[in-house]
Design an enzyme around this catalytic site. Structure first.
Site, mmCIF file in Angstrom:
data_model
loop_
_atom_site.group_PDB
_atom_site.id
_atom_site.type_symbol
_atom_site.label_atom_id
_atom_site.label_comp_id
_atom_site.label_asym_id
_atom_site.label_seq_id
_atom_site.Cartn_x
_atom_site.Cartn_y
_atom_site.Cartn_z
ATOM 1 N N LYS A 87 -0.876 -2.219 9.850
ATOM 2 C CA LYS A 87 -1.013 -3.357 10.764
ATOM 3 C C LYS A 87 0.077 -4.394 10.516
ATOM 4 C CE LYS A 87 -4.181 -7.084 12.090
ATOM 5 N NZ LYS A 87 -5.493 -7.730 11.851
ATOM 6 N N ASP A 237 -3.438 -7.325 -6.348
ATOM 7 C CA ASP A 237 -4.155 -6.365 -5.511
ATOM 8 C C ASP A 237 -4.058 -4.976 -6.132
ATOM 9 O OD1 ASP A 237 -5.683 -5.520 -3.326
ATOM 10 O OD2 ASP A 237 -3.927 -5.016 -2.140
ATOM 11 N N ASP A 254 3.619 -2.038 -3.705
ATOM 12 C CA ASP A 254 3.054 -3.150 -2.926
ATOM 13 C C ASP A 254 2.934 -4.422 -3.754
ATOM 14 O OD1 ASP A 254 2.868 -1.471 -0.749
ATOM 15 O OD2 ASP A 254 0.767 -0.977 -1.079
#
Length: 322
Positions: A87, A237, A254
């Protein structure tokens, strides 16, 4: 599958967490505004290419200008197809150019070549979507980061800062001896980095493999967490979905959301990372306590000499004279 999980050697100077990062207007912004003839031709060529026909939301004019600048500067020679599509960002396979500034000769991203990126070396081009990125969540990680004080409160500024932040975090992580994709170049909302694996045979996430050596894997993960923390960073994360296995190496990915240890939510993010990692390896049959993991990550590095006074401990005055 069998893994060796070797550790990288950290550099002497992993980086300064207070370093100010430049997120001002770039040449890509100026190219997009100027819309010169060469850029117009490049834009048509990219948009007419088969693999980009469904990527209109990714390649707006300003993003195309950033890619154009990276091609002009020699960081990218040719684009391949998408490796992953999300997204907020899409990652594309590409052939690296002959830019000599990055990466260092002989490094993973250089393909072992003597002069920058080898021409047949595959690289990853990560493109953040400005219009569909989660603006509010990104701000949560940017606000309080001393590198981004005073950043404008609009979506474009936040996404551009986020891209620059991921590049800087990757650089610092590598300097600290953490195996991450090597950053090569950044331009606006486009990041060029080492492609770990191949588009046709991508590296597998830790969540997707049968870990035959969970004890060794855990030792590597916690050491990488500790090295990140020592370099002033917390992943923010970290889980089995942000770690991949490639050719016997465990690679952390990431790092866009990674924050400095002085971020107001740093403690919360570190606790979450420790709980995620502990939960995964507990499922692998290892008894991992998240509090013990956090203590290991944040404990000062022991002095290898064993001399008195290491780690802030007061020296013994035994035998001292008046």
């Amino acid at each position: 599958m069998s893994e060796d999980f070797g550790l990288l050697e950290p550099a002497d100077q992993p980086g300064d967490e207070w370093e100010q990062l430049d997120v001002s207007d770039t040449e890509a912004d100026r190219i997009a505004r100027r819309q010169d003839r060469e850029f117009d031709e490049f834009r048509k060529r990219i948009k007419d290419t088969e693999q980009f026909k469904l990527q209109e939301s990714v390649f707006d004019d300003a993003t195309l200008a950033a890619v154009y600048k990276l091609v002009q500067d020699g960081y990218v020679d040719a684009f391949g197809g998408p490796v992953s599509t999300g997204k907020e960002a899409s990652v594309f396979e590409a052939l690296g150019g002959q830019a000599g500034e990055r990466p260092e000769p002989g490094s993973e991203a250089a393909g072992g070549g003597p002069e920058g990126v080898a021409p047949d070396r595959e690289v990853a081009v990560k493109v953040y979507r400005i219009n569909s990125s989660n603006f509010r969540q990104m701000r949560e990680y940017l606000e309080g980061d001393p590198r981004f004080e005073g950043i404008a409160n609009d979506k474009k500024a936040v996404v551009l800062a986020w891209t620059r932040k991921e590049f800087a975090n990757l650089e610092r992580a590598r300097q600290a001896g953490v195996r991450v994709p090597e950053p090569i170049a950044v331009q606006r909302n486009v990041l060029v980095m080492e492609l770990v694996g191949h588009a046709e045979d991508r590296a597998r996430r830790l969540s997707e493999v049968d870990v035959e050596n969970p004890e060794t894997a855990y030792e590597v993960v916690r050491e990488y967490m500790r090295r990140l923390y020592g370099a002033g960073l917390i992943h923010g994360d970290l889980s089995e979905y942000n770690m991949i296995i490639h050719e016997g190496e465990l690679v952390i990915i990431d790092l866009g959301q990674a924050v400095t240890v002085h971020h107001p939510n740093a403690g919360e993010f570190l606790t979450r990372d420790c709980e995620n990692v502990a939960a995964f390896f507990t499922r692998q049959g290892i008894d991992v306590d998240p509090d013990d993991l956090r203590a290991y990550v944040t404990e000062p590095e022991p002095d290898p000499t064993g001399e008195p006074g290491a780690d802030g401990e007061p020296e013994s005055d035994e035998g001292a004279t008046e």
